[in-house]
Design a protein around this motif. Structure first.
Motif, PDB file in Angstrom:
ATOM      1  N   VAL A   1      61.722  19.142  36.394  1.00  0.00           N
ATOM      2  CA  VAL A   1      60.354  19.422  36.837  1.00  0.00           C
ATOM      3  C   VAL A   1      60.209  20.943  36.857  1.00  0.00           C
ATOM      4  CG1 VAL A   1      58.668  19.159  38.692  1.00  0.00           C
ATOM      5  CG2 VAL A   1      60.309  17.316  38.233  1.00  0.00           C
ATOM      6  N   TRP A   2      59.170  21.454  36.217  1.00  0.00           N
ATOM      7  CA  TRP A   2      58.964  22.889  36.037  1.00  0.00           C
ATOM      8  C   TRP A   2      57.742  23.379  36.786  1.00  0.00           C
ATOM      9  CZ3 TRP A   2      62.957  25.022  33.665  1.00  0.00           C
ATOM     10  CH2 TRP A   2      63.729  24.231  32.810  1.00  0.00           C
ATOM     11  N   ARG A   3      57.694  24.680  37.029  1.00  0.00           N
ATOM     12  CA  ARG A   3      56.514  25.356  37.589  1.00  0.00           C
ATOM     13  C   ARG A   3      56.487  26.767  37.018  1.00  0.00           C
ATOM     14  NH1 ARG A   3      59.277  25.161  43.103  1.00  0.00           N
ATOM     15  NH2 ARG A   3      60.840  26.783  42.863  1.00  0.00           N
ATOM     16  N   LEU A   4      55.324  27.388  37.073  1.00  0.00           N
ATOM     17  CA  LEU A   4      55.246  28.789  36.651  1.00  0.00           C
ATOM     18  C   LEU A   4      56.079  29.627  37.613  1.00  0.00           C
ATOM     19  CD1 LEU A   4      51.534  29.608  35.704  1.00  0.00           C
ATOM     20  CD2 LEU A   4      53.451  29.128  34.192  1.00  0.00           C
ATOM     21  N   SER A   5      56.779  30.582  37.085  1.00  0.00           N
ATOM     22  CA  SER A   5      57.554  31.521  37.897  1.00  0.00           C
ATOM     23  C   SER A   5      56.613  32.636  38.358  1.00  0.00           C
ATOM     24  CB  SER A   5      58.684  32.116  37.057  1.00  0.00           C
ATOM     25  OG  SER A   5      58.126  32.885  35.998  1.00  0.00           O
ATOM     26  N   ALA A   6      57.123  33.533  39.169  1.00  0.00           N
ATOM     27  CA  ALA A   6      56.319  34.693  39.580  1.00  0.00           C
ATOM     28  C   ALA A   6      55.881  35.471  38.341  1.00  0.00           C
ATOM     29  CB  ALA A   6      57.116  35.581  40.529  1.00  0.00           C
ATOM     30  N   ARG A   7      56.784  35.614  37.392  1.00  0.00           N
ATOM     31  CA  ARG A   7      56.430  36.317  36.149  1.00  0.00           C
ATOM     32  C   ARG A   7      55.343  35.549  35.391  1.00  0.00           C
ATOM     33  NH1 ARG A   7      60.430  38.032  31.178  1.00  0.00           N
ATOM     34  NH2 ARG A   7      58.854  39.208  30.064  1.00  0.00           N
ATOM     35  N   GLY A   8      55.459  34.228  35.332  1.00  0.00           N
ATOM     36  CA  GLY A   8      54.454  33.413  34.664  1.00  0.00           C
ATOM     37  C   GLY A   8      53.088  33.525  35.320  1.00  0.00           C
ATOM     38  N   ARG A   9      53.071  33.550  36.657  1.00  0.00           N
ATOM     39  CA  ARG A   9      51.795  33.717  37.372  1.00  0.00           C
ATOM     40  C   ARG A   9      51.197  35.102  37.105  1.00  0.00           C
ATOM     41  NH1 ARG A   9      54.925  30.981  41.043  1.00  0.00           N
ATOM     42  NH2 ARG A   9      55.334  32.834  42.280  1.00  0.00           N
ATOM     43  N   ALA A  10      52.063  36.112  37.002  1.00  0.00           N
ATOM     44  CA  ALA A  10      51.579  37.468  36.695  1.00  0.00           C
ATOM     45  C   ALA A  10      50.988  37.526  35.290  1.00  0.00           C
ATOM     46  CB  ALA A  10      52.711  38.481  36.842  1.00  0.00           C
ATOM     47  N   VAL A  11      51.647  36.897  34.332  1.00  0.00           N
ATOM     48  CA  VAL A  11      51.129  36.848  32.958  1.00  0.00           C
ATOM     49  C   VAL A  11      49.789  36.122  32.944  1.00  0.00           C
ATOM     50  CG1 VAL A  11      51.518  35.860  30.656  1.00  0.00           C
ATOM     51  CG2 VAL A  11      53.384  37.019  31.852  1.00  0.00           C
ATOM     52  N   ALA A  12      49.697  35.019  33.676  1.00  0.00           N
ATOM     53  CA  ALA A  12      48.446  34.258  33.736  1.00  0.00           C
ATOM     54  C   ALA A  12      47.326  35.092  34.342  1.00  0.00           C
ATOM     55  CB  ALA A  12      48.648  32.976  34.541  1.00  0.00           C
ATOM     56  N   ALA A  13      47.627  35.822  35.415  1.00  0.00           N
ATOM     57  CA  ALA A  13      46.613  36.667  36.054  1.00  0.00           C
ATOM     58  C   ALA A  13      46.151  37.773  35.111  1.00  0.00           C
ATOM     59  CB  ALA A  13      47.170  37.263  37.342  1.00  0.00           C
ATOM     60  N   GLU A  14      47.089  38.365  34.386  1.00  0.00           N
ATOM     61  CA  GLU A  14      46.755  39.423  33.440  1.00  0.00           C
ATOM     62  C   GLU A  14      45.863  38.883  32.315  1.00  0.00           C
ATOM     63  OE1 GLU A  14      49.248  41.786  30.119  1.00  0.00           O
ATOM     64  OE2 GLU A  14      50.057  41.914  32.152  1.00  0.00           O
ATOM     65  N   ARG A  15      46.198  37.720  31.807  1.00  0.00           N
ATOM     66  CA  ARG A  15      45.393  37.123  30.737  1.00  0.00           C
ATOM     67  C   ARG A  15      43.997  36.765  31.234  1.00  0.00           C
ATOM     68  NH1 ARG A  15      48.984  33.238  27.014  1.00  0.00           N
ATOM     69  NH2 ARG A  15      46.891  32.495  26.618  1.00  0.00           N
ATOM     70  N   THR A  16      43.907  36.270  32.463  1.00  0.00           N
ATOM     71  CA  THR A  16      42.606  35.932  33.043  1.00  0.00           C
ATOM     72  C   THR A  16      41.753  37.183  33.208  1.00  0.00           C
ATOM     73  OG1 THR A  16      43.555  34.033  34.180  1.00  0.00           O
ATOM     74  CG2 THR A  16      41.467  34.877  35.036  1.00  0.00           C
ATOM     75  N   ALA A  17      42.372  38.266  33.686  1.00  0.00           N
ATOM     76  CA  ALA A  17      41.638  39.526  33.867  1.00  0.00           C
ATOM     77  C   ALA A  17      41.127  40.064  32.521  1.00  0.00           C
ATOM     78  CB  ALA A  17      42.531  40.567  34.545  1.00  0.00           C
ATOM     79  N   ARG A  18      41.957  39.999  31.489  1.00  0.00           N
ATOM     80  CA  ARG A  18      41.525  40.449  30.156  1.00  0.00           C
ATOM     81  C   ARG A  18      40.377  39.598  29.636  1.00  0.00           C
ATOM     82  NH1 ARG A  18      47.232  40.995  28.415  1.00  0.00           N
ATOM     83  NH2 ARG A  18      46.891  39.015  27.377  1.00  0.00           N
ATOM     84  N   ALA A  19      40.440  38.305  29.850  1.00  0.00           N
ATOM     85  CA  ALA A  19      39.362  37.417  29.375  1.00  0.00           C
ATOM     86  C   ALA A  19      38.064  37.721  30.114  1.00  0.00           C
ATOM     87  CB  ALA A  19      39.772  35.954  29.588  1.00  0.00           C
ATOM     88  N   GLU A  20      38.155  37.993  31.411  1.00  0.00           N
ATOM     89  CA  GLU A  20      36.961  38.326  32.191  1.00  0.00           C
ATOM     90  C   GLU A  20      36.365  39.655  31.728  1.00  0.00           C
ATOM     91  OE1 GLU A  20      38.167  38.067  36.274  1.00  0.00           O
ATOM     92  OE2 GLU A  20      38.208  35.875  36.225  1.00  0.00           O
ATOM     93  N   GLN A  21      37.212  40.628  31.398  1.00  0.00           N
ATOM     94  CA  GLN A  21      36.743  41.911  30.891  1.00  0.00           C
ATOM     95  C   GLN A  21      36.008  41.731  29.557  1.00  0.00           C
ATOM     96  OE1 GLN A  21      40.278  44.322  30.706  1.00  0.00           O
ATOM     97  NE2 GLN A  21      40.059  45.042  32.823  1.00  0.00           N
ATOM     98  N   ARG A  22      36.548  40.880  28.691  1.00  0.00           N
ATOM     99  CA  ARG A  22      35.891  40.627  27.396  1.00  0.00           C
ATOM    100  C   ARG A  22      34.538  39.960  27.595  1.00  0.00           C
ATOM    101  NH1 ARG A  22      41.204  39.271  25.787  1.00  0.00           N
ATOM    102  NH2 ARG A  22      40.769  37.068  26.081  1.00  0.00           N
ATOM    103  N   ARG A  23      34.453  39.045  28.548  1.00  0.00           N
ATOM    104  CA  ARG A  23      33.179  38.363  28.812  1.00  0.00           C
ATOM    105  C   ARG A  23      32.144  39.327  29.394  1.00  0.00           C
ATOM    106  NH1 ARG A  23      36.413  33.736  30.141  1.00  0.00           N
ATOM    107  NH2 ARG A  23      36.627  34.368  32.285  1.00  0.00           N
ATOM    108  N   ALA A  24      32.617  40.269  30.212  1.00  0.00           N
ATOM    109  CA  ALA A  24      31.717  41.220  30.852  1.00  0.00           C
ATOM    110  C   ALA A  24      31.205  42.278  29.866  1.00  0.00           C
ATOM    111  CB  ALA A  24      32.414  41.916  32.035  1.00  0.00           C
ATOM    112  N   ALA A  25      31.946  42.524  28.826  1.00  0.00           N
ATOM    113  CA  ALA A  25      31.583  43.583  27.858  1.00  0.00           C
ATOM    114  C   ALA A  25      30.457  43.157  26.948  1.00  0.00           C
ATOM    115  CB  ALA A  25      32.781  43.957  27.027  1.00  0.00           C
TER     116      ALA A  25
END
Length: 123
Positions: free
Chosen positions: A99-123
């Motif tokens: 059984v797997w879960r996102l690691s702290a690093r995985g959550r950080a990558v996910a947050a970074e990708r979400t922030a980039r996607a939001e920036q692209r939508r806002a532009a």
């Protein structure tokens, strides 16, 4: 001295080798897509297993699932929870799955990708 394989064992081995050859013949793009699917599945769900992923992947993606999970684990994106469940795939005869879960690093990558996607939508 090594024991001789029975005909059934030789056929099973040949089938396994054929399946591995088919998987290897697929493009790395296919494996990348399965890795992305596993990563997104980990973002959406607290925990997941290969059983969960097989339900959402097309049949052709099943062969890449083990490699994708191993790649994400090796990259530190997901981590083992310590729990195990039986496989629901008839081909595996109920062997145990992690059984797997996102690691702290995985959550950080996910947050970074979400922030980039939001920036692209806002532009």
């Amino acid at each position: 001295m090594a024991r001789k394989l029975t005909p059934a064992e030789r056929l099973a081995s040949a089938d396994k080798d054929l399946l591995l050859a088919e998987i290897a013949a697929q493009s790395s793009w296919d494996q990348f897509l399965v890795e992305q699917a596993a990563f997104v599945f980990g973002q959406i769900n607290d925990t997941f297993t290969a059983n969960d992923m097989r339900r959402v992947l097309p049949e052709m993606g099943h062969g890449f699932l083990g490699a994708a999970i191993n790649s994400l684990r090796t990259g530190g994106v997901i981590e083992h929870t310590g729990a195990m469940v039986p496989s629901t795939s008839p081909a595996t005869h109920g062997h145990r799955l992690a059984v797997w879960r996102l690691s702290a690093r995985g959550r950080a990558v996910a947050a970074e990708r979400t922030a980039r996607a939001e920036q692209r939508r806002a532009a």
